[in-house]
Enzyme design. Sequence first.
Site, PDB file in Angstrom:
ATOM      1  N   SER A 138       0.862  -1.183   0.000  1.00  0.00           N
ATOM      2  CA  SER A 138       0.000   0.000   0.000  1.00  0.00           C
ATOM      3  C   SER A 138       0.891   1.223   0.000  1.00  0.00           C
ATOM      4  CB  SER A 138      -0.885   0.014   1.258  1.00  0.00           C
ATOM      5  OG  SER A 138      -1.532   1.262   1.420  1.00  0.00           O
ATOM      6  N   TYR A 151      -1.647   0.523  10.663  1.00  0.00           N
ATOM      7  CA  TYR A 151      -1.614   0.087   9.266  1.00  0.00           C
ATOM      8  C   TYR A 151      -0.329   0.557   8.602  1.00  0.00           C
ATOM      9  CZ  TYR A 151      -3.406  -1.015   4.585  1.00  0.00           C
ATOM     10  OH  TYR A 151      -3.580  -1.538   3.319  1.00  0.00           O
TER      11      TYR A 151
END
Length: 258
Positions: A138, A151
């Site tokens: 990501s 995250y």
Amino acid sequence: MTSQRVVVTGASSGIGAATVALFREKGYEVLGVARRADKLTELAKRTGADVFAADLTSEDDVAALAEYVRSNGGVQILINNAGGAFGLASIEESSVEDWQKMFDINVLGTKRVISALLPTMRRSTAAGETASIVGVTSIAGHTAYEGGGGYNAAKFAERALLDVLRLELSGEPIRVIEIAPGMVHTEEFSLVRFGGDQARADAVYAEVPNPLSAEDIAEAIVHAVELPGHVNIDHLTVKPVAQAAPHKVAKGELKMKR
């Protein structure tokens, strides 16, 4: 048509399901892996892919997956797509349990699968084939943003894992590729992150012109794998034009300046 076999984790929905479908369209043998057997059954019916239900946080499930792959044609291409985000709270207020879940699936799940399948992949390279390991990370693994704490940390760690793996496999015909998506509008990612709050999940994409789709990332993954065997894309970042960074997204109609 190709004889190469692909394993795709996190295949029950979103990017994983789209990646399975695109590889199948191109004639690859594909094994889709995910926890939800019902979703995998639907995927198999829709695409003709083989499927295997496994929880990648379970050592026993990953061992069973490795044995299944070894006994059913091996693997030349591994797409580590399983992952996810939980919560958007500050570091001070976020849940340690959420952080543990994010590390277990994004980082340790990727490590488990790579460790389990590498011996089988090496059997393919011994026969003269090039193997490819793809990690779907990501942009959260490249740029920190407020509320991203757990995250960000998990995806930075997953990215580091892939960078180290590339060094460790130097000299072997095994490519290590990172695909780092930006804003992708899928049916489940934000919904899971916000604990099933549909309104909050929908607000993430509200007024954003043309966020990426799961199919866009599938195209990037397949493109990277289908390049000549001596070509390696170390890191490929894919964002919608409207997204300059995780924390800067244009909303409303994009304007042309003259």
